[in-house]
Design a protein around this motif. Sequence first.
Motif, short mmCIF file in Angstrom:
data_model
loop_
_atom_site.label_atom_id
_atom_site.label_comp_id
_atom_site.label_asym_id
_atom_site.label_seq_id
_atom_site.Cartn_x
_atom_site.Cartn_y
_atom_site.Cartn_z
N ARG A 18 75.27 53.39 32.74
CA ARG A 18 73.89 53.61 32.30
C ARG A 18 73.38 52.43 31.48
NH1 ARG A 18 71.78 58.76 32.96
NH2 ARG A 18 73.24 60.31 33.76
N ALA A 19 74.25 51.85 30.65
CA ALA A 19 73.86 50.69 29.85
C ALA A 19 73.51 49.51 30.75
CB ALA A 19 74.99 50.32 28.90
N ASN A 20 74.35 49.25 31.75
CA ASN A 20 74.08 48.15 32.68
C ASN A 20 72.76 48.37 33.41
OD1 ASN A 20 76.39 46.60 32.20
ND2 ASN A 20 77.63 47.78 33.64
N ALA A 21 72.52 49.61 33.83
CA ALA A 21 71.29 49.91 34.56
C ALA A 21 70.06 49.70 33.69
CB ALA A 21 71.33 51.36 35.09
N LEU A 22 70.13 50.10 32.42
CA LEU A 22 68.99 49.92 31.52
C LEU A 22 68.69 48.45 31.29
CD1 LEU A 22 69.57 52.69 28.79
CD2 LEU A 22 67.79 52.62 30.55
N ILE A 23 69.73 47.65 31.06
CA ILE A 23 69.53 46.21 30.84
C ILE A 23 68.92 45.57 32.08
CG2 ILE A 23 70.72 44.01 30.50
CD1 ILE A 23 72.70 45.51 28.69
N MET A 33 75.29 39.42 27.22
CA MET A 33 74.29 40.27 26.60
C MET A 33 74.79 40.77 25.24
SD MET A 33 71.82 40.29 28.71
CE MET A 33 71.64 39.62 30.35
N ARG A 34 73.89 40.90 24.31
CA ARG A 34 74.25 41.34 22.96
C ARG A 34 73.72 42.75 22.74
NH1 ARG A 34 72.28 38.44 17.35
NH2 ARG A 34 73.56 39.65 15.91
N ILE A 35 74.60 43.66 22.32
CA ILE A 35 74.19 45.04 22.14
C ILE A 35 74.52 45.53 20.74
CG2 ILE A 35 74.52 45.52 24.60
CD1 ILE A 35 76.98 47.16 23.79
N PHE A 85 63.71 46.65 22.92
CA PHE A 85 64.96 46.68 23.69
C PHE A 85 65.26 48.12 24.14
CE2 PHE A 85 65.98 46.43 19.08
CZ PHE A 85 66.50 47.71 18.89
N PRO A 86 65.89 48.28 25.32
CA PRO A 86 66.21 49.63 25.80
C PRO A 86 67.21 50.33 24.89
CG PRO A 86 67.18 47.96 27.23
CD PRO A 86 66.28 47.24 26.29
N VAL A 87 67.08 51.65 24.80
CA VAL A 87 67.94 52.46 23.94
C VAL A 87 68.57 53.58 24.75
CG1 VAL A 87 68.04 54.01 21.95
CG2 VAL A 87 66.58 51.97 21.87
#
Length: 227
Positions: free
Chosen positions: A111-116, A1-3, A73-75
């Motif tokens: 939290r980042a993993n959950a949003l993705i 994944m690219r963030i 994209f989620p923020v």
Amino acid sequence: MRILLVEDEQLLLDQLRRQFEQAGYACDCASDGSEGLFLGQENPYDLAVVDLGLPKLDGISVIKQWRSKGRKFPVLILTARDRWQDKVEGLESGADDYVAKPFQIEEVMARANALIRRSAGFASPKMEFGCITIDTGAKRALLNNQALELTAYEYNALEYMAMRSGQVVSKTDLTEHLYDQDFDRDSNVIEVFIARLRKKIDPDNTLKPISTLRGRGYRFELGETQH
């Protein structure tokens, strides 16, 4: 994944980037709101982590402009502000979640993993596709409950396609989501990843989980197992 990481505290930015890269993410970074706004408008990210107190352009303005331009994209916002009104304003600007400073890096990662995961329609960190299990929390894949030895790029390619099960994923999509902006990209490398991946997740060539659509890309053919 690219963030995308947008944070003006260089030490914190370096810590976040190091942690995300160790977890297998490709990271682009910006140290002010203007640069973050530009990168978010130009690139296809899977997630953006944005500090609210940015120079040049504040985080809330950045998020509002992304959303007005159709960037979906989620923020995840980072905020040193402890007023609940600031957190509400951040969420109402179009952010999906927030973490208040000071924080543990592990909380940001979770939290980042959950949003993705949620943005792709998966509630659990473990995605099951018959005999193949993809654990997005541990960043590993299993075949018949046995861990597969995948490189970071092989795992990321598998996770990205599995989260879009049934959809055509082009080489360009994979390249843009696996590599950061400074990487010398070569789409032929994707073919090597996919070939190796097929052999590892389908050694008997019976599942055929990844199909090639000539001139269009690849498609993960297995649907999620319902329990």
